[in-house]
Design an enzyme around this catalytic site. Sequence first.
Site, PDB file in Angstrom:
ATOM      1  N   PRO A   2       0.826  -1.215   0.000  1.00 20.07           N
ATOM      2  CA  PRO A   2       0.000   0.000   0.000  1.00 20.07           C
ATOM      3  C   PRO A   2       0.861   1.265   0.000  1.00 20.07           C
ATOM      4  O   PRO A   2       1.828   1.357   0.739  1.00 20.07           O
ATOM      5  CB  PRO A   2      -0.801  -0.108   1.297  1.00 20.07           C
ATOM      6  CG  PRO A   2      -0.656  -1.499   1.759  1.00 20.07           C
ATOM      7  CD  PRO A   2       0.610  -2.040   1.178  1.00 20.07           C
ATOM      8  N   GLU A   3       0.511   2.206  -0.857  1.00 22.82           N
ATOM      9  CA  GLU A   3       1.207   3.487  -0.935  1.00 22.82           C
ATOM     10  C   GLU A   3       0.223   4.586  -0.527  1.00 22.82           C
ATOM     11  O   GLU A   3      -0.867   4.296  -0.046  1.00 22.82           O
ATOM     12  CB  GLU A   3       1.725   3.722  -2.360  1.00 22.82           C
ATOM     13  CG  GLU A   3       2.634   2.594  -2.853  1.00 22.82           C
ATOM     14  CD  GLU A   3       3.159   2.819  -4.263  1.00 22.82           C
ATOM     15  OE1 GLU A   3       3.262   3.985  -4.682  1.00 22.82           O
ATOM     16  OE2 GLU A   3       3.473   1.832  -4.944  1.00 22.82           O
ATOM     17  N   LYS A  59       2.978   6.636   4.618  1.00 24.04           N
ATOM     18  CA  LYS A  59       2.223   5.392   4.404  1.00 24.04           C
ATOM     19  C   LYS A  59       1.689   4.835   5.723  1.00 24.04           C
ATOM     20  O   LYS A  59       1.370   3.650   5.824  1.00 24.04           O
ATOM     21  CB  LYS A  59       3.113   4.349   3.732  1.00 24.04           C
ATOM     22  CG  LYS A  59       3.628   4.773   2.359  1.00 24.04           C
ATOM     23  CD  LYS A  59       4.499   3.661   1.769  1.00 24.04           C
ATOM     24  CE  LYS A  59       5.465   4.203   0.749  1.00 24.04           C
ATOM     25  NZ  LYS A  59       6.451   3.178   0.350  1.00 24.04           N
ATOM     26  N   ARG A 274      14.341  -2.766  -7.444  1.00 23.21           N
ATOM     27  CA  ARG A 274      12.891  -2.844  -7.599  1.00 23.21           C
ATOM     28  C   ARG A 274      12.522  -2.971  -9.074  1.00 23.21           C
ATOM     29  O   ARG A 274      13.087  -2.283  -9.925  1.00 23.21           O
ATOM     30  CB  ARG A 274      12.214  -1.583  -7.043  1.00 23.21           C
ATOM     31  CG  ARG A 274      12.558  -1.242  -5.606  1.00 23.21           C
ATOM     32  CD  ARG A 274      12.010  -2.232  -4.604  1.00 23.21           C
ATOM     33  NE  ARG A 274      10.568  -2.381  -4.683  1.00 23.21           N
ATOM     34  CZ  ARG A 274       9.694  -1.610  -4.032  1.00 23.21           C
ATOM     35  NH1 ARG A 274      10.116  -0.627  -3.274  1.00 23.21           N
ATOM     36  NH2 ARG A 274       8.406  -1.825  -4.145  1.00 23.21           N
TER      37      ARG A 274
END
Length: 289
Positions: A2-3, A59, A274
Amino acid sequence: MPELPEVETIARQLHGLVTGRTVAHFRSEWHRLTEPEPADLFAARLEGRTITGVRRRAKFVVLELDGADALIVSLRMTGQLLFRDREMKAHPYRRAHIAFADGTALEFADTRKFGRMAIVDGAALDGIGQRRRRVGEPLHRYLGVEPLSRRFTVRWLREFLQRRGRAAIKPLLLDQTGIAGIGNIYAIEALWRARVHPLRKAGSLGADEVERLHEALRWVLRKGIRFGGASRRDYRDARGKEGRMQQEFNVYDQAGEPCPRCGAEVMRTVVGGRGTFHCPRCQRVPRRS
Ligand SMILES: [Zn+2]
């Protein structure tokens, strides 16, 4: 993971669902959840407190408590905060249970167990870290500027990119002590919208590119919120529902698909460890790389 838009969605929902409720009982079902504070002390601090509001910082979901403290929840990879207003079978990966005095409850479910909770001084969350964070210091005291706040101006971004000029732009966007709340998905989508290659040095962006990136960051984050966040594997909102932003990705997870702007094939690369996606035609490789 979740961002900003996913956490914002959950925080807005929870604000309506749990504000005014008093914690009757807290139970941790995973010993590392409240680390370094023992769960029984944590429970003692929480029980009897009333939630006065719910918001987001970076976040973190921030449940404000009467008094000056706040319960902060870091969802990390797979954490979910699920509101329960009737008897339901416990989530199979439940890690904590907050029972309210009126019979409703908030469950924390987390398959991969990276999520954490802490009770902190609420005011400490809003200071913008002036000095660099040292290894091991809690992140919540060193959070950077909120990209949807008024502080986040084109000028602020230009100066920030100059200050950190040697850093590659994409990993820099993920650094929570600089700009808070952006993660892999929204960094990738914003760089595509701004037509900036993920490996560009931050200090190499021209004035027009900085302006485009500023607009793009705010645009993708606002769109993410409007669509209730992006659900890939585990993200669910406070009612257990999926978001819709995953249907709106232009390049994220679209390797081999045509770029919606120019038709070139979207490429997957790895930047700073990433998975990263970009359009090789719209986002030119930096020279000398
Ligand atoms: Zn393109």
